[in-house]
Design a protein around this motif. Structure first.
Motif, PDB file in Angstrom:
ATOM      1  N   SER A  34       7.780   5.650   8.468  1.00 56.67           N
ATOM      2  CA  SER A  34       8.337   6.899   7.931  1.00 56.67           C
ATOM      3  C   SER A  34       9.434   6.650   6.902  1.00 56.67           C
ATOM      4  CB  SER A  34       8.874   7.770   9.075  1.00 56.67           C
ATOM      5  OG  SER A  34       7.812   8.268   9.872  1.00 56.67           O
ATOM      6  N   TYR A  35      10.141   5.537   7.029  1.00 61.38           N
ATOM      7  CA  TYR A  35      11.162   5.152   6.048  1.00 61.38           C
ATOM      8  C   TYR A  35      10.567   5.002   4.654  1.00 61.38           C
ATOM      9  CZ  TYR A  35      14.599   2.064   3.744  1.00 61.38           C
ATOM     10  OH  TYR A  35      15.486   1.488   2.865  1.00 61.38           O
ATOM     11  N   HIS A  36       9.283   4.732   4.586  1.00 60.41           N
ATOM     12  CA  HIS A  36       8.609   4.502   3.300  1.00 60.41           C
ATOM     13  C   HIS A  36       7.952   5.768   2.736  1.00 60.41           C
ATOM     14  CE1 HIS A  36       9.006   0.069   3.639  1.00 60.41           C
ATOM     15  NE2 HIS A  36       8.981   0.343   4.928  1.00 60.41           N
ATOM     16  N   ASN A  37       8.008   6.858   3.496  1.00 61.01           N
ATOM     17  CA  ASN A  37       7.406   8.109   3.049  1.00 61.01           C
ATOM     18  C   ASN A  37       8.040   8.577   1.732  1.00 61.01           C
ATOM     19  OD1 ASN A  37       5.841  10.568   3.255  1.00 61.01           O
ATOM     20  ND2 ASN A  37       7.742  11.587   3.860  1.00 61.01           N
ATOM     21  N   GLY A  38       7.195   9.002   0.783  1.00 54.66           N
ATOM     22  CA  GLY A  38       7.689   9.492  -0.500  1.00 54.66           C
ATOM     23  C   GLY A  38       7.949   8.415  -1.529  1.00 54.66           C
ATOM     24  N   GLN A  39       7.657   7.153  -1.183  1.00 55.61           N
ATOM     25  CA  GLN A  39       7.894   6.048  -2.098  1.00 55.61           C
ATOM     26  C   GLN A  39       6.643   5.718  -2.909  1.00 55.61           C
ATOM     27  OE1 GLN A  39      11.000   4.539  -2.550  1.00 55.61           O
ATOM     28  NE2 GLN A  39      11.564   6.297  -1.290  1.00 55.61           N
ATOM     29  N   MET A  40       6.849   5.277  -4.135  1.00 58.06           N
ATOM     30  CA  MET A  40       5.755   4.782  -4.958  1.00 58.06           C
ATOM     31  C   MET A  40       5.460   3.330  -4.583  1.00 58.06           C
ATOM     32  SD  MET A  40       6.516   6.486  -8.712  1.00 58.06           S
ATOM     33  CE  MET A  40       8.226   5.946  -8.825  1.00 58.06           C
ATOM     34  N   PHE A  41       4.263   2.877  -4.922  1.00 58.34           N
ATOM     35  CA  PHE A  41       3.869   1.504  -4.593  1.00 58.34           C
ATOM     36  C   PHE A  41       4.503   0.529  -5.582  1.00 58.34           C
ATOM     37  CE2 PHE A  41       1.115  -2.126  -3.811  1.00 58.34           C
ATOM     38  CZ  PHE A  41       0.846  -2.019  -2.449  1.00 58.34           C
ATOM     39  N   SER A  42       4.920  -0.619  -5.076  1.00 57.99           N
ATOM     40  CA  SER A  42       5.561  -1.630  -5.917  1.00 57.99           C
ATOM     41  C   SER A  42       4.936  -3.002  -5.720  1.00 57.99           C
ATOM     42  CB  SER A  42       7.061  -1.734  -5.600  1.00 57.99           C
ATOM     43  OG  SER A  42       7.775  -0.627  -6.095  1.00 57.99           O
ATOM     44  N   THR A  43       4.816  -3.721  -6.830  1.00 57.05           N
ATOM     45  CA  THR A  43       4.414  -5.125  -6.826  1.00 57.05           C
ATOM     46  C   THR A  43       5.448  -5.899  -7.633  1.00 57.05           C
ATOM     47  OG1 THR A  43       3.063  -4.787  -8.794  1.00 57.05           O
ATOM     48  CG2 THR A  43       1.954  -4.573  -6.653  1.00 57.05           C
ATOM     49  N   PHE A  44       5.332  -7.229  -7.655  1.00 61.29           N
ATOM     50  CA  PHE A  44       6.340  -8.016  -8.374  1.00 61.29           C
ATOM     51  C   PHE A  44       6.374  -7.708  -9.871  1.00 61.29           C
ATOM     52  CE2 PHE A  44       2.672 -11.024  -8.185  1.00 61.29           C
ATOM     53  CZ  PHE A  44       2.463 -11.220  -9.551  1.00 61.29           C
ATOM     54  N   ASP A  45       5.249  -7.188 -10.405  1.00 62.30           N
ATOM     55  CA  ASP A  45       5.207  -6.870 -11.835  1.00 62.30           C
ATOM     56  C   ASP A  45       5.201  -5.362 -12.110  1.00 62.30           C
ATOM     57  OD1 ASP A  45       2.690  -6.456 -10.789  1.00 62.30           O
ATOM     58  OD2 ASP A  45       1.613  -7.365 -12.477  1.00 62.30           O
ATOM     59  N   GLU A  46       5.421  -4.567 -11.070  1.00 59.33           N
ATOM     60  CA  GLU A  46       5.501  -3.106 -11.234  1.00 59.33           C
ATOM     61  C   GLU A  46       6.512  -2.589 -10.218  1.00 59.33           C
ATOM     62  OE1 GLU A  46       4.835   0.291 -13.203  1.00 59.33           O
ATOM     63  OE2 GLU A  46       3.638  -1.492 -13.669  1.00 59.33           O
ATOM     64  N   ASP A  47       7.789  -2.611 -10.595  1.00 66.25           N
ATOM     65  CA  ASP A  47       8.893  -2.282  -9.697  1.00 66.25           C
ATOM     66  C   ASP A  47       9.140  -0.770  -9.699  1.00 66.25           C
ATOM     67  OD1 ASP A  47      11.140  -2.191  -8.166  1.00 66.25           O
ATOM     68  OD2 ASP A  47      12.457  -3.187  -9.596  1.00 66.25           O
TER      69      ASP A  47
END
Length: 239
Positions: free
Chosen positions: A160-173
């Motif tokens: 639930s802490y991650h709800n509303g977050q966009m996805f991130s990778t090392f080359d897309e912060d």
């Protein structure tokens, strides 16, 4: 007239068996077509006829019909990858894999899904976390996560802490941290600032505090210094 009759004769088998040509969108469709199907690798079509992709279908857990979109089990696949690979998917359905954000988006666009996260430690203990609602937005919105309705199966609520977050990778912060969570936690996920769970982190073997928060972790169960033996994230349509 004779030509029309010939055409009808040729088409008859196709017309009478047209139900067999319906392409399954997910594992639930496969189960509903034949509920005797065992757990295993099947082909689904999340975006239509040209989108064939292999997935592992869990037909046993909590009533079955689950489409697995993420699975770690032995460390044979490197999950520290860039945006393009997380968008398209990688690994093999018989082992460790990530289905792909684009396929996952189209699945959750077409149906309302619930989420089950199964996990096991190296001592043989098994727990789960379940969420009654799960979906992600399109790439133009960063594949933003929407998850709610937690039920505890012993794992605690790390997601639930991650709800509303966009996805991130090392080359897309795209996280909420001033730094780059994917780089500092050696993974890729819907990081916040940074994580309570890191299922795509480095596969390590149990308790190890030499490098904190970089393993395959579910912090509400085992903390930030214990990397799980297995974890799988799976969805099915809400009935």
């Amino acid at each position: 007239m004779k030509l029309v009759s010939v055409v009808l004769v040729l088409l008859a088998p196709l017309l009478t068996s047209c139900h067999l040509l319906v392409l399954p969108v997910d594992c639930s469709d496969i189960y509903n077509n034949d509920n005797s199907r065992p757990s295993g690798v099947y082909t689904i079509y999340p975006i239509g006829a040209t989108s064939a992709v292999q997935v592992y279908c869990d037909m046993g857990s909590e009533g079955g019909r689950w489409t697995v979109f993420q699975r770690r089990m032995d460390g044979t696949v490197n999950f520290y990858r860039g945006w393009d690979q997380y968008k398209a998917g990688f690994g093999i359905a018989a082992g460790e894999y990530w289905l792909g954000l684009e396929s996952l988006y189209h699945l959750t666009l077409r149906k309302k899904y619930e989420l089950l996260v199964d996990m096991e430690d190296f001592e043989g203990n098994k727990v789960f976390a379940r969420y009654s609602s799960f979906s992600i937005d399109p790439e133009s919105y960063g594949y933003k996560l929407h998850v709610s309705g937690f039920t505890d199966g012993g794992a605690g609520d790390a997601l639930s802490y991650h709800n509303g977050q966009m996805f991130s990778t090392f080359d897309e912060d795209q996280d909420s941290y001033s730094g780059n969570c994917a780089r500092s936690n050696l993974g890729a996920f819907w990081y916040n600032s940074c994580h309570n769970t890191n299922p795509n982190g480095v596969y390590r073997w149990g308790a190890d505090s030499t490098l904190s928060a970089v393993g395959v972790e579910w912090a509400t169960w085992k903390g930030y210094d214990y990397s799980l033996k297995t974890i799988s994230m799976k969805i099915r349509p809400v009935q």
